[in-house]
Design an enzyme around this catalytic site. Structure first.
Site, PDB file in Angstrom:
ATOM      1  N   THR A   1      20.630 -35.753 -26.732  1.00  0.00           N
ATOM      2  CA  THR A   1      22.023 -36.187 -26.785  1.00  0.00           C
ATOM      3  C   THR A   1      23.035 -35.044 -26.674  1.00  0.00           C
ATOM      4  O   THR A   1      24.181 -35.285 -26.311  1.00  0.00           O
ATOM      5  CB  THR A   1      22.294 -36.964 -28.087  1.00  0.00           C
TER       6      THR A   1
ATOM      7  N   LEU B   1      20.316 -29.009 -28.157  1.00  0.00           N
ATOM      8  CA  LEU B   1      20.940 -28.840 -29.473  1.00  0.00           C
ATOM      9  C   LEU B   1      20.637 -29.986 -30.422  1.00  0.00           C
ATOM     10  O   LEU B   1      20.504 -29.791 -31.627  1.00  0.00           O
ATOM     11  CB  LEU B   1      22.462 -28.709 -29.324  1.00  0.00           C
ATOM     12  N   SER B   2      20.571 -31.204 -29.891  1.00  0.00           N
ATOM     13  CA  SER B   2      20.405 -32.354 -30.775  1.00  0.00           C
ATOM     14  C   SER B   2      19.821 -33.517 -29.988  1.00  0.00           C
ATOM     15  O   SER B   2      19.959 -33.589 -28.762  1.00  0.00           O
ATOM     16  CB  SER B   2      21.756 -32.759 -31.379  1.00  0.00           C
ATOM     17  N   SER B   3      19.162 -34.417 -30.717  1.00  0.00           N
ATOM     18  CA  SER B   3      18.556 -35.574 -30.066  1.00  0.00           C
ATOM     19  C   SER B   3      18.495 -36.739 -31.042  1.00  0.00           C
ATOM     20  O   SER B   3      18.676 -36.573 -32.251  1.00  0.00           O
ATOM     21  CB  SER B   3      17.145 -35.235 -29.562  1.00  0.00           C
TER      22      SER B   3
END
Length: 374
Positions: A89, A97-99
């Site tokens: 994401t 960085l993020s999921s």
């Protein structure tokens, strides 16, 4: 129909996709009715209005969005939001960085928290906010605090939680390795990022007999807290791979190809292809510390590196190239001998103990001969 449903143009199309996802999660293992109800109620697509897929050719990411002008692209986005897969994401360049975690893994972690009504939870690693929403559905939004280092991530998660009907969840922009003392103590602490060790602040912010559940070494450790300096528990059987913790508790790794100028060569009988085995890599991480591993040489061998600059490349012909302060391949050989001798043990035979500043992992029992400093 809630106000959030009325504002959501995808609510009808998402319903059968969400029902199918819940059925798939249920087939993966035990599914407490409380968590099943949460997954049935919380619309995942509201938390992933944009996500990215790696291109099959390996040439970067493909962006999928609810705002695409192409109706076929929007249909692919919506279907992907309800697949039982992790979704990237937030990226920065080529860095992930993020999921949004794999839903069946999220369900397993929530089950393992052993949550009861009236308890409070601190989540480290807000991500999209979807996990916080599931917790809020079960416990009430006032019981949930979630922390992430990146303001762009927390701002987006706060908006997602509001759109889904959970605006009262406390979303904090801060260093997750420090916890969030302002709302402590908590009954449960759950991390959705890979850890190099258990931050001491977490135990100080957790009530006695509370539970800390965190990814470590490619597994999930469930630690029962005795007091502010002591905790112990076992790993769950399931594998778990998350984005690494960022902030003061993070560590960096050089690339596996970055073998330094002080090269040493020796031979080995331990096959490098053993690094392709998930259970062996888990054991090796406990023995050697957090490592980066990668196949190299067109599949003819493997490379490993550690944060201290140590590196090893092992070719299929038994040649090993070493650099840095440690012989990482000697640790791989040690782990391989133990792995074979103990019958290739599953993750739930391993555990972790935190005793003040001293942390160690172990096989079968904390005081046994097979134990490793964290």
């Amino acid at each position: 129909m809630t106000d959030a449903d009325r504002a959501d143009p995808y609510v009808a199309a998402a319903e059968p996709l969400r029902a199918r996802l819940v059925r798939r999660i249920a087939t993966a293992g035990a599914f407490d009715p409380r968590w099943r109800a949460a997954f049935e109620a919380v619309p995942r697509h509201l938390f992933v209005p944009v996500y990215y897929r790696l291109r099959p050719s390996g040439g970067g990411f493909t962006r999928l969005s609810a705002g695409s002008p192409d109706p076929r692209a929007r249909a692919r986005w919506l279907a992907g939001a309800y697949e039982d897969t992790p979704l990237v994401t937030h990226i920065r360049g080529s860095e992930l960085l993020s999921s949004s975690s794999q839903p069946s893994l999220m369900a397993a972690m929530l089950e393992a928290l052993e949550i009861r009504q009236g308890q409070t939870v601190l989540e480290i690693g807000t991500g999209t906010g979807f996990n916080a929403a599931l917790l809020a559905h079960c416990l009430g939004p006032e019981a949930v605090t979630t922390v992430d280092l990146d303001r762009a991530i927390t701002d987006a998660a706060r908006a997602h939680l509001g759109a889904a009907g959970y605006p009262s969840v406390t979303v904090v922009t801060g260093d997750g390795s420090l916890g969030w003392a302002h709302r402590a103590p908590y009954d449960r602490i759950i991390a959705t990022c890979e850890l190099p060790s258990i931050p001491p602040q977490w135990l100080r912010q957790c009530r006695p007999d509370g539970l800390v559940l965190a990814p470590f070494g490619g597994g999930l450790i469930a630690l029962r807290v005795t007091d502010s300096g002591h905790a112990q528990g076992r790993f769950l059987r399931t594998p778990a791979y998350f984005v690494s913790l960022r902030g003061t508790g993070a560590i960096a790794h050089p690339a596996p190809e970055a073998i330094g100028p002080e090269q040493r060569i020796r031979t080995t009988t331990t096959p490098p292809q053993v690094l392709d085995d998930d259970l062996f890599r888990f054991l090796l991480t406990l023995v050697a510390g957090e490592l980066e591993t990668r196949w190299a040489f067109g599949g003819r061998g493997a490379a490993v590196t550690a944060a201290d600059g140590s590196a090893a490349r092992a070719a299929r012909d038994g040649t090993v190239l070493l650099a840095g302060p440690r012989d990482l391949w000697a640790l791989a050989e040690e782990a391989y001998d133990l792995w074979q001798r103990e019958g290739r043990p599953q993750r739930d035979r391993f555990g972790m103990t935190v005793d003040g500043d001293h942390q160690w992992t172990w096989l079968d029992r904390p005081e046994g001969p097979n134990a490793w400093e964290v």
